[in-house]
Design a protein around this motif. Structure first.
Motif, PDB file in Angstrom:
ATOM      1  N   ASP A 154       0.833  -1.200   0.000  1.00 62.17           N
ATOM      2  CA  ASP A 154       0.000   0.000   0.000  1.00 62.17           C
ATOM      3  C   ASP A 154       0.873   1.259   0.000  1.00 62.17           C
ATOM      4  N   CYS A 155       0.402   2.270  -0.706  1.00 59.35           N
ATOM      5  CA  CYS A 155       1.132   3.533  -0.795  1.00 59.35           C
ATOM      6  C   CYS A 155       0.153   4.618  -1.224  1.00 59.35           C
ATOM      7  N   GLU A 156       0.619   5.845  -1.261  1.00 64.39           N
ATOM      8  CA  GLU A 156      -0.219   6.930  -1.760  1.00 64.39           C
ATOM      9  C   GLU A 156      -0.431   6.752  -3.251  1.00 64.39           C
ATOM     10  N   LEU A 157      -1.673   7.000  -3.698  1.00 63.34           N
ATOM     11  CA  LEU A 157      -2.029   6.745  -5.090  1.00 63.34           C
ATOM     12  C   LEU A 157      -2.699   7.960  -5.700  1.00 63.34           C
ATOM     13  N   PRO A 158      -2.509   8.197  -6.988  1.00 66.08           N
ATOM     14  CA  PRO A 158      -3.179   9.310  -7.648  1.00 66.08           C
ATOM     15  C   PRO A 158      -4.668   9.023  -7.853  1.00 66.08           C
ATOM     16  N   SER A 159      -5.403  10.038  -8.245  1.00 67.69           N
ATOM     17  CA  SER A 159      -6.864   9.918  -8.334  1.00 67.69           C
ATOM     18  C   SER A 159      -7.323   8.990  -9.442  1.00 67.69           C
ATOM     19  N   TRP A 160      -6.476   8.759 -10.444  1.00 67.15           N
ATOM     20  CA  TRP A 160      -6.903   7.899 -11.554  1.00 67.15           C
ATOM     21  C   TRP A 160      -6.726   6.410 -11.262  1.00 67.15           C
ATOM     22  N   ILE A 161      -6.244   6.098 -10.070  1.00 68.35           N
ATOM     23  CA  ILE A 161      -6.034   4.706  -9.671  1.00 68.35           C
ATOM     24  C   ILE A 161      -7.149   4.248  -8.733  1.00 68.35           C
ATOM     25  N   SER A 162      -7.684   3.058  -9.002  1.00 66.30           N
ATOM     26  CA  SER A 162      -8.603   2.413  -8.069  1.00 66.30           C
ATOM     27  C   SER A 162      -7.807   1.414  -7.223  1.00 66.30           C
ATOM     28  N   ARG A 163      -8.259   1.190  -5.985  1.00 67.09           N
ATOM     29  CA  ARG A 163      -7.467   0.414  -5.019  1.00 67.09           C
ATOM     30  C   ARG A 163      -8.369  -0.516  -4.229  1.00 67.09           C
ATOM     31  N   GLU A 164      -7.874  -1.722  -3.950  1.00 68.59           N
ATOM     32  CA  GLU A 164      -8.610  -2.689  -3.129  1.00 68.59           C
ATOM     33  C   GLU A 164      -7.649  -3.320  -2.124  1.00 68.59           C
ATOM     34  N   PRO A 165      -7.868  -3.143  -0.797  1.00 66.59           N
ATOM     35  CA  PRO A 165      -7.021  -3.832   0.199  1.00 66.59           C
ATOM     36  C   PRO A 165      -7.238  -5.340   0.109  1.00 66.59           C
ATOM     37  N   LEU A 166      -6.146  -6.112   0.204  1.00 62.04           N
ATOM     38  CA  LEU A 166      -6.268  -7.555   0.002  1.00 62.04           C
ATOM     39  C   LEU A 166      -5.820  -8.376   1.205  1.00 62.04           C
ATOM     40  N   PHE A 167      -4.580  -8.228   1.645  1.00 63.57           N
ATOM     41  CA  PHE A 167      -4.137  -9.054   2.775  1.00 63.57           C
ATOM     42  C   PHE A 167      -2.933  -8.411   3.449  1.00 63.57           C
ATOM     43  N   ARG A 168      -2.703  -8.840   4.709  1.00 59.71           N
ATOM     44  CA  ARG A 168      -1.542  -8.399   5.464  1.00 59.71           C
ATOM     45  C   ARG A 168      -0.424  -9.429   5.326  1.00 59.71           C
ATOM     46  N   SER A 169       0.812  -8.920   5.273  1.00 60.46           N
ATOM     47  CA  SER A 169       1.954  -9.811   5.086  1.00 60.46           C
ATOM     48  C   SER A 169       3.069  -9.440   6.056  1.00 60.46           C
ATOM     49  N   PRO A 170       3.113 -10.089   7.233  1.00 59.59           N
ATOM     50  CA  PRO A 170       4.219  -9.849   8.171  1.00 59.59           C
ATOM     51  C   PRO A 170       5.491 -10.531   7.687  1.00 59.59           C
ATOM     52  N   PHE A 171       6.629 -10.051   8.181  1.00 51.87           N
ATOM     53  CA  PHE A 171       7.908 -10.656   7.814  1.00 51.87           C
ATOM     54  C   PHE A 171       8.432 -11.507   8.960  1.00 51.87           C
ATOM     55  N   VAL A 172       9.082 -12.611   8.596  1.00 50.84           N
ATOM     56  CA  VAL A 172       9.706 -13.507   9.570  1.00 50.84           C
ATOM     57  C   VAL A 172      11.110 -13.828   9.106  1.00 50.84           C
ATOM     58  N   VAL A 173      11.883 -14.423  10.009  1.00 49.83           N
ATOM     59  CA  VAL A 173      13.264 -14.824   9.711  1.00 49.83           C
ATOM     60  C   VAL A 173      13.281 -16.302   9.362  1.00 49.83           C
ATOM     61  N   ILE A 174      14.012 -16.668   8.316  1.00 48.95           N
ATOM     62  CA  ILE A 174      14.149 -18.080   7.966  1.00 48.95           C
ATOM     63  C   ILE A 174      15.624 -18.483   7.972  1.00 48.95           C
ATOM     64  N   GLY A 280      -4.504  -4.316  -4.350  1.00 48.04           N
ATOM     65  CA  GLY A 280      -4.605  -4.410  -5.802  1.00 48.04           C
ATOM     66  C   GLY A 280      -4.927  -3.036  -6.348  1.00 48.04           C
ATOM     67  N   ILE A 281      -4.245  -2.632  -7.407  1.00 46.29           N
ATOM     68  CA  ILE A 281      -4.522  -1.330  -8.018  1.00 46.29           C
ATOM     69  C   ILE A 281      -4.738  -1.515  -9.513  1.00 46.29           C
ATOM     70  N   TRP A 282      -5.569  -0.649 -10.096  1.00 47.96           N
ATOM     71  CA  TRP A 282      -5.840  -0.704 -11.521  1.00 47.96           C
ATOM     72  C   TRP A 282      -6.300   0.673 -11.985  1.00 47.96           C
ATOM     73  N   HIS A 283      -6.290   0.870 -13.278  1.00 43.46           N
ATOM     74  CA  HIS A 283      -6.731   2.146 -13.834  1.00 43.46           C
ATOM     75  C   HIS A 283      -8.246   2.265 -13.677  1.00 43.46           C
ATOM     76  N   SER A 284      -8.698   3.403 -13.171  1.00 43.00           N
ATOM     77  CA  SER A 284     -10.117   3.587 -12.887  1.00 43.00           C
ATOM     78  C   SER A 284     -11.003   3.452 -14.121  1.00 43.00           C
ATOM     79  N   ARG A 285     -10.412   3.624 -15.310  1.00 43.03           N
ATOM     80  CA  ARG A 285     -11.222   3.495 -16.521  1.00 43.03           C
ATOM     81  C   ARG A 285     -11.783   2.079 -16.677  1.00 43.03           C
ATOM     82  N   SER A 286     -11.167   1.100 -15.979  1.00 41.94           N
ATOM     83  CA  SER A 286     -11.617  -0.290 -16.085  1.00 41.94           C
ATOM     84  C   SER A 286     -12.514  -0.717 -14.929  1.00 41.94           C
ATOM     85  N   ASP A 287     -12.960   0.239 -14.114  1.00 44.48           N
ATOM     86  CA  ASP A 287     -13.767  -0.095 -12.937  1.00 44.48           C
ATOM     87  C   ASP A 287     -14.931  -1.011 -13.264  1.00 44.48           C
ATOM     88  N   ASN A 288     -15.649  -0.722 -14.337  1.00 41.39           N
ATOM     89  CA  ASN A 288     -16.885  -1.447 -14.627  1.00 41.39           C
ATOM     90  C   ASN A 288     -16.809  -2.309 -15.877  1.00 41.39           C
TER      91      ASN A 288
END
Length: 312
Positions: A154-174, A280-288
Motif C-alpha cells: 500500500d502507498c499513496e495513489l493518484p486519483s486515476w487509480i482504483s485500489r482494493e485492500p487484500l491481505f496483510r503480510s508480516p515478515f519472519v526470519v528463515i 490491488g490497483i488498476w486504472h479507474s477506466r476499467s472499474d466497470n
C-alpha cells in the motif's frame, strides 16, 4: 480526417499495436493475420496523416502524435465495451481474453497455481499473465507493462487509480534446518538481536540494493545487519537459505509455503516491523469493464485467503 468514412475497427488495431509493439503479436491478440494488421496500420497512417509507429529493433515505437492518442484510444474502447455490455452478460465459460497481472514472484508461488486451477475449471478460454513490477515505480507497471492489475504494498495513489485492500503480510526470519547459528533456538521464537545482526543475510532486492524495510526497522533502534548477498526473486532467497548458512527476512506466507520442502526453520524478527498491507490497483477506466471486473474479483478472493496476522 473524414470521420464519417473512418473505420472504427481500426481503433482496435491501433490499441493492439500500442499494447504489443509488433504487428505479429497484435495479430495474435486480435485473431487476425499479420498482413491484415499491416494493412490496417497503412490505412491508419493514411487516415491520420502520421507514421504512428517507427521500427526500433524488433519493436514498433509510437511517434509523439501516436503516444498522445494511446490513453484516449484505450479509454474510448473501454467506454464502448461498457455501452454495449449488459451488467449480467459476462459468461466466464465462453469468454476469451488476456488479463495481465503485475507483481513480484511472491504471486507466482502463492497466487498463480490457484488462479490457474480456477480458470481451468471456470473460464478455460481466459489467459492470465504474471509480469514483473517496474522497479522503483510500481504505478508505472500499469502503463509500461500494460497491466490490468498490479499487486503492491500500500502507498499513496493518484486519483486515476482504483485500489482494493487484500491481505496483510508480516515478515519472519528463515534459516535452514542445519544452520548452526540457530541450533539452540526454538522454532517460532525470537532470534536474539545481536545474533540476527551478526549472521550473514540474503536480501530480496530486484534492484540489487543492499538495504530494504528490515534495515530501516533496524536503523530505528540504532542497529544494522550483515547483508552478504542480494537476489532479485523471493524464491531465490529461499533457495539460498536452503543451500547455505545465510538467513533472510521474507513474508510469512512464503516461509510457511517453503518450510517443509526446503527444510526451513522460522523465527520472529528481533525488532519491531510494520506489517505490509498488500493492495490491488488498476486504472479507474476499467472499474466497470465486465471482463476486467470478473478477473479482479477472482484474484481478490484468492489473495484475501492469504491474510496473515503478525506473529504473537
Amino acid at each position: 480526417m473524414n470521420f464519417a468514412t473512418f473505420d472504427l475497427n481500426l481503433l482496435r488495431v491501433l490499441d493492439a499495436l500500442f499494447r504489443e509493439g509488433s504487428t505479429v503479436k497484435a495479430s495474435a491478440r486480435l485473431g487476425l493475420s499479420q498482413p491484415a494488421v499491416s494493412s490496417s496500420l497503412s490505412r491508419l497512417r493514411h487516415a491520420l496523416d502520421d507514421p504512428l509507429f517507427v521500427r526500433q529493433g524488433n519493436r514498433l515505437v509510437p511517434t509523439d502524435f501516436a503516444e498522445n492518442l494511446r490513453h484516449g484510444v484505450q479509454d474510448e474502447l473501454n467506454r464502448i465495451e461498457l455501452l454495449l455490455s449488459k451488467a449480467d452478460a459476462f459468461d466466464p465459460e465462453k469468454a476469451e481474453g488476456h488479463f495481465k497481472i503485475s507483481g513480484s514472484d511472491f504471486f507466482a508461488e502463492l497466487l498463480m497455481p490457484n488462479l490457474g486451477d480456477l480458470l481451468t475449471r471456470t473460464a478455460p478460454k481466459l489467459r492470465a499473465q504474471l509480469v514483473d513490477l517496474v522497479p522503483d515505480d510500481y504505478l508505472a507497471s500499469l502503463e509500461r507493462y500494460d497491466a490490468d492489475l498490479a499487486l503492491i504494498p500500500d502507498c499513496e495513489l493518484p486519483s486515476w487509480i482504483s485500489r482494493e485492500p487484500l491481505f496483510r503480510s508480516p515478515f519472519v526470519v528463515i534459516a535452514r534446518g542445519s544452520n548452526p547459528g540457530v541450533a539452540d533456538l526454538e522454532d517460532f521464537s525470537e532470534i536474539p538481536i545481536d545474533r540476527f545482526c551478526a549472521m550473514p543475510h540474503v536480501l530480496f532486492s530486484p534492484e540489487g540494493r543492499l538495504s530494504a524495510m528490515g534495515d530501516a526497522a533496524l536503523a530505528k533502534i540504532g542497529r544494522s545487519r550483515n547483508v552478504a548477498m542480494t537476489v532479485q526473486v523471493f524464491s531465490g532467497v529461499c533457495r539460498v537459505v536452503r543451500g547455505s548458512d545465510l538467513i533472510a527476512l521474507i513474508p510469512a506466507q512464503l516461509a510457511v509455503e517453503f518450510k517443509n520442502s526446503y527444510d526451513l526453520r522460522i523465527f520472529k524478527a528481533p525488532m519491531p516491523m510494520d506489517v505490509v498491507q498488500i493492495v490491488g490497483i488498476w486504472h479507474s477506466r476499467s472499474d466497470n469493464a465486465p471482463f476486467a471486473r470478473w478477473m479482479r474479483q477472482q484474484v481478490f478472493d484468492l489473495c484475501r485467503s492469504m491474510d496473515m496476522a503478525p506473529p504473537a
